[in-house]
Design a protein around this motif. Structure first.
Motif, PDB file in Angstrom:
ATOM      1  N   MET A   1       0.731  -1.237  -0.096  1.00 39.03           N
ATOM      2  CA  MET A   1       0.024   0.119   0.012  1.00 39.03           C
ATOM      3  C   MET A   1       0.998   1.301   0.085  1.00 39.03           C
ATOM      4  O   MET A   1       1.664   1.207   0.517  1.00 39.03           O
ATOM      5  CB  MET A   1      -0.899   0.094   1.211  1.00 39.03           C
ATOM      6  N   LYS A   2       0.442   2.275  -0.696  1.00 36.58           N
ATOM      7  CA  LYS A   2       1.160   3.482  -0.797  1.00 36.58           C
ATOM      8  C   LYS A   2       0.234   4.576  -0.786  1.00 36.58           C
ATOM      9  O   LYS A   2      -1.060   4.282  -1.044  1.00 36.58           O
ATOM     10  CB  LYS A   2       1.930   3.671  -2.136  1.00 36.58           C
ATOM     11  N   LEU A   3       0.637   5.670  -0.443  1.00 39.82           N
ATOM     12  CA  LEU A   3      -0.209   7.039  -0.858  1.00 39.82           C
ATOM     13  C   LEU A   3      -0.077   7.678  -1.926  1.00 39.82           C
ATOM     14  O   LEU A   3       0.971   7.640  -2.467  1.00 39.82           O
ATOM     15  CB  LEU A   3       0.017   8.030   0.568  1.00 39.82           C
ATOM     16  N   LEU A   4      -1.118   8.111  -2.553  1.00 39.23           N
ATOM     17  CA  LEU A   4      -0.991   8.707  -3.878  1.00 39.23           C
ATOM     18  C   LEU A   4      -0.277   9.707  -4.054  1.00 39.23           C
ATOM     19  O   LEU A   4       0.788   9.911  -5.150  1.00 39.23           O
ATOM     20  CB  LEU A   4      -2.642   9.193  -4.339  1.00 39.23           C
ATOM     21  N   HIS A   5       0.117  10.653  -3.066  1.00 38.85           N
ATOM     22  CA  HIS A   5       1.317  11.605  -3.234  1.00 38.85           C
ATOM     23  C   HIS A   5       2.429  11.315  -3.409  1.00 38.85           C
ATOM     24  O   HIS A   5       3.547  12.105  -3.905  1.00 38.85           O
ATOM     25  CB  HIS A   5       0.926  12.662  -2.167  1.00 38.85           C
ATOM     26  N   GLN A   6       2.666  10.066  -2.711  1.00 34.69           N
ATOM     27  CA  GLN A   6       4.010   9.297  -2.668  1.00 34.69           C
ATOM     28  C   GLN A   6       4.543   9.075  -4.347  1.00 34.69           C
ATOM     29  O   GLN A   6       5.314   8.688  -4.486  1.00 34.69           O
ATOM     30  CB  GLN A   6       4.103   8.269  -1.774  1.00 34.69           C
ATOM     31  N   LEU A   7       3.381   8.694  -5.159  1.00 33.64           N
ATOM     32  CA  LEU A   7       3.502   8.294  -6.542  1.00 33.64           C
ATOM     33  C   LEU A   7       3.503   9.083  -7.771  1.00 33.64           C
ATOM     34  O   LEU A   7       3.982   9.071  -8.321  1.00 33.64           O
ATOM     35  CB  LEU A   7       2.431   7.108  -6.769  1.00 33.64           C
ATOM     36  N   ILE A   8       2.408  10.275  -7.311  1.00 37.36           N
ATOM     37  CA  ILE A   8       2.358  11.378  -8.138  1.00 37.36           C
ATOM     38  C   ILE A   8       2.626  12.614  -7.420  1.00 37.36           C
ATOM     39  O   ILE A   8       1.771  12.929  -6.531  1.00 37.36           O
ATOM     40  CB  ILE A   8       0.953  11.294  -8.777  1.00 37.36           C
ATOM     41  N   GLU A   9       3.357  13.488  -7.907  1.00 39.62           N
ATOM     42  CA  GLU A   9       3.630  14.802  -7.353  1.00 39.62           C
ATOM     43  C   GLU A   9       2.702  15.677  -7.389  1.00 39.62           C
ATOM     44  O   GLU A   9       1.991  15.665  -8.466  1.00 39.62           O
ATOM     45  CB  GLU A   9       4.903  15.272  -7.981  1.00 39.62           C
ATOM     46  N   GLY A  10       2.279  16.203  -6.165  1.00 41.40           N
ATOM     47  CA  GLY A  10       1.063  17.275  -6.150  1.00 41.40           C
ATOM     48  C   GLY A  10      -0.031  16.455  -6.014  1.00 41.40           C
ATOM     49  O   GLY A  10      -1.284  17.059  -5.822  1.00 41.40           O
ATOM     50  N   ALA A  11      -0.293  15.248  -6.136  1.00 44.81           N
ATOM     51  CA  ALA A  11      -1.624  14.552  -5.733  1.00 44.81           C
ATOM     52  C   ALA A  11      -2.043  14.263  -4.340  1.00 44.81           C
ATOM     53  O   ALA A  11      -1.171  14.648  -3.436  1.00 44.81           O
ATOM     54  CB  ALA A  11      -1.546  13.112  -6.287  1.00 44.81           C
ATOM     55  N   ILE A  16      -3.667   3.912  -1.820  1.00 49.12           N
ATOM     56  CA  ILE A  16      -3.723   3.309  -3.145  1.00 49.12           C
ATOM     57  C   ILE A  16      -3.112   1.869  -2.626  1.00 49.12           C
ATOM     58  O   ILE A  16      -2.145   1.535  -2.048  1.00 49.12           O
ATOM     59  CB  ILE A  16      -2.652   3.959  -4.108  1.00 49.12           C
ATOM     60  N   GLU A  17      -4.202   0.947  -3.242  1.00 48.41           N
ATOM     61  CA  GLU A  17      -3.942  -0.695  -3.159  1.00 48.41           C
ATOM     62  C   GLU A  17      -3.615  -1.358  -4.310  1.00 48.41           C
ATOM     63  O   GLU A  17      -3.347  -2.486  -4.226  1.00 48.41           O
ATOM     64  CB  GLU A  17      -5.039  -1.126  -2.260  1.00 48.41           C
ATOM     65  N   HIS A  18      -3.741  -0.798  -5.349  1.00 51.08           N
ATOM     66  CA  HIS A  18      -3.553  -1.560  -6.592  1.00 51.08           C
ATOM     67  C   HIS A  18      -3.447  -0.595  -7.956  1.00 51.08           C
ATOM     68  O   HIS A  18      -3.860   0.593  -7.866  1.00 51.08           O
ATOM     69  CB  HIS A  18      -5.002  -2.346  -6.878  1.00 51.08           C
ATOM     70  N   LEU A  19      -2.808  -1.192  -8.952  1.00 46.11           N
ATOM     71  CA  LEU A  19      -2.559  -0.137 -10.153  1.00 46.11           C
ATOM     72  C   LEU A  19      -3.022  -1.353 -11.181  1.00 46.11           C
ATOM     73  O   LEU A  19      -2.805  -2.553 -11.272  1.00 46.11           O
ATOM     74  CB  LEU A  19      -0.957  -0.095 -10.339  1.00 46.11           C
ATOM     75  N   SER A  20      -3.648  -0.505 -12.338  1.00 46.55           N
ATOM     76  CA  SER A  20      -3.929  -1.453 -13.535  1.00 46.55           C
ATOM     77  C   SER A  20      -4.169  -0.687 -14.570  1.00 46.55           C
ATOM     78  O   SER A  20      -4.684   0.661 -14.400  1.00 46.55           O
ATOM     79  CB  SER A  20      -5.355  -2.124 -13.032  1.00 46.55           C
ATOM     80  N   GLN A  21      -3.979  -1.104 -15.953  1.00 51.69           N
ATOM     81  CA  GLN A  21      -4.527  -0.638 -17.065  1.00 51.69           C
ATOM     82  C   GLN A  21      -5.621  -1.220 -17.842  1.00 51.69           C
ATOM     83  O   GLN A  21      -5.930  -1.126 -19.075  1.00 51.69           O
ATOM     84  CB  GLN A  21      -3.108  -0.739 -18.137  1.00 51.69           C
TER      85      GLN A  21
END
Length: 489
Positions: A1-11, A16-21
């Motif tokens: 698990m991560k926090l969105l602001h750790q992954l995308i600057e300014g978010a 966040i528990e999952h990524l998908s396309q």
């Protein structure tokens, strides 16, 4: 698990528990990446994925509607952002591992699997990822593509790292490079084996196919090492764009950094002398064929580039585990040779036919069983026939993932390149293999090519279970040796 602001600057700081396309792969607290593919555009599924739990949408197109309680991040390059986010989400583990990438038309599976075995012998747990499977710590798992999609790739590396794996050898396909699946992988070594006609249904031209291969080397860090086969006619174009150290290998060019010379082959082993830095190393291995000498030299060079002494590496080359579906010798005590191999391009067919003729069948029949995949690079089919016609005495054409195409029409296109030798068409692949084995005489060689150990057949209505060429061949041989053959061919 991560926090969105750790992954995308300014978010914002949301969980966040999952990524998908993939709109079918959505769970609560997912970031969904609106990737535009060949058939689908992720932008069309935004409302659907939000209803399933997506909390962040990364998109490139302007959106007319934005739903409440959802974060929308608009970027010019969704795939680039997906690579960046996936690497961060899975703790950038490729930077903590020794990663070898292998690309080329032929030899990817064998070379990468040899690297995997060598590093494991040298006391560092090494994973493998590619056409054959995903493998680490003695366990094997299915791999969805030769080079998996970005999120799956980073997730798998993270699982490997958590399990104590500290190195990875992976196949890097031209499609994976074209679709930028491994842009965010930190490669320490990249191997270029060769380039010949294949996958032009995807790339269109050889120039575009080469450009896809170049992407692996253009993106290497300065500290990496590129291992380049200078026996290939395209090698200089790869060398010219490398931003890192370049080391070369060859079976013929004395100026190569790693040279195999004095090569001798038998039906059970290969011997040669490896020359590096004015030193010579006597090599004896259970690998067969000239192309496998090239693959082995590439693997030794790559592992050496990671810092392992050659004196240690050469201790482990005598008895490799069989690479599944690659030069698989099927032996049930029969008085002739049966080999199953994945070869499916004109160049790979030519190489294996030449090896078999010169090693096994100087004074006996060479029988080949193969086809060509439906809706995949049809222009190569006559060249496949030419390769068989040059060396084989009997050619049995059969179904090989025909999809919506008529297998007989595919065979007719292959036949265009066959003018000298006997050719027959037997649509059912199992029957074709059985017939080839029943027709073989003592000292003949039967080559069953195109699918290796693949366990499915792509048909008109989708994938159907298939036991694998190696299983069909083994069962046919057992029946033959037990006197159970009832062929009326």
């Amino acid at each position: 698990m991560k926090l969105l602001h750790q992954l995308i600057e300014g978010a914002p700081s949301i969980q966040i528990e999952h990524l998908s396309q993939d709109s079918r792969d959505i769970t609560p607290n997912t970031i969904f990446f609106c990737v535009k593919g060949l058939r689908f555009d992720g932008h069309a599924y935004i409302n659907d994925v939000v209803s399933k739990g997506a909390v962040c949408i990364v998109h490139s197109d302007d959106l007319e509607e934005k739903l409440e309680n959802v974060v929308y991040v608009q970027v010019d390059d969704v795939v680039g952002m997906m690579n960046e986010v996936a690497s961060k989400y899975y703790d950038e583990v490729s930077k903590k591992m020794d990663v070898i990438g292998v690309t080329g038309t032929n030899g990817k599976s064998t070379t990468s699997y040899l690297c995997h075995q060598l590093v494991n012998h040298l006391h560092k747990s090494c994973g493998y990822m590619g056409t054959i499977c995903i493998e680490y710590n003695g366990e094997k798992y299915p791999c969805p593509y030769t080079t998996p999609e970005t999120v799956f790739l980073h997730n798998t590396l993270h699982q490997m790292y958590e399990a104590g794996v500290r190195a990875l050898s992976m196949e890097v396909s031209s499609q994976g490079l074209e679709w930028r699946r491994c842009d965010s992988i930190d490669f320490d070594v990249a191997i270029y084996t060769n380039l010949s006609h294949d996958h032009l249904d995807v790339h269109g031209t050889m120039d575009k196919y080469l450009s896809a291969k170049k992407r692996l080397f253009e993106n290497l860090k300065k500290e990496a090492t590129a291992i380049i086969n200078i026996d290939d006619s395209y090698y200089q174009e790869i060398v010219d764009i490398c931003p890192c150290k370049v080391r070369t290998y060859s079976l013929y060019q004395e100026e190569a950094d790693y040279l195999a010379k004095d090569i001798t082959m038998s039906i059970s082993c290969t011997s040669f002398t490896l020359v590096h830095d004015h030193k010579e190393y006597a090599i004896k291995t259970n690998l067969l064929a000239m192309f496998n000498v090239s693959n082995l030299v590439a693997a030794m060079a790559a592992v050496h580039s990671l810092g392992y002494p050659l004196e240690e590496i050469v201790k482990y080359v005598s008895d490799f585990e069989q690479v599944g579906g690659r030069m698989d010798k099927i032996d049930e005590g029969q008085p002739f040779n049966v080999i199953v191999d994945y070869a499916h391009s004109p160049d790979s067919l030519l190489r294996i036919f030449e090896f078999a003729r010169n090693t096994f069948s100087l004074n006996s029949q060479l029988i080949a069983v193969f086809g060509s995949a439906g809706h995949r690079d049809a222009i190569k089919r006559p060249a496949m026939g030419q390769a068989a016609d040059k060396y084989c005495d009997l050619i049995i054409l059969t179904a090989e993932d025909p999809r919506e195409e008529d297998p007989k029409e595919i065979a007719n296109q292959i036949k265009e390149g066959i003018t000298k030798h006997r050719v027959v068409f037997i649509e059912n692949r199992e029957t074709a293999i059985q017939q080839a084995i029943e027709m073989a005489s003592p000292n003949d060689t039967v080559l069953i090519l195109g699918k290796g150990r693949e366990d499915s057949m792509a048909m008109k209505d989708g994938a159907e279970y298939y036991v694998g060429d190696h299983v069909v061949a083994r069962n046919a041989l057992k029946s033959l040796m037990n006197g159970e053959s009832e062929s009326e061919y």
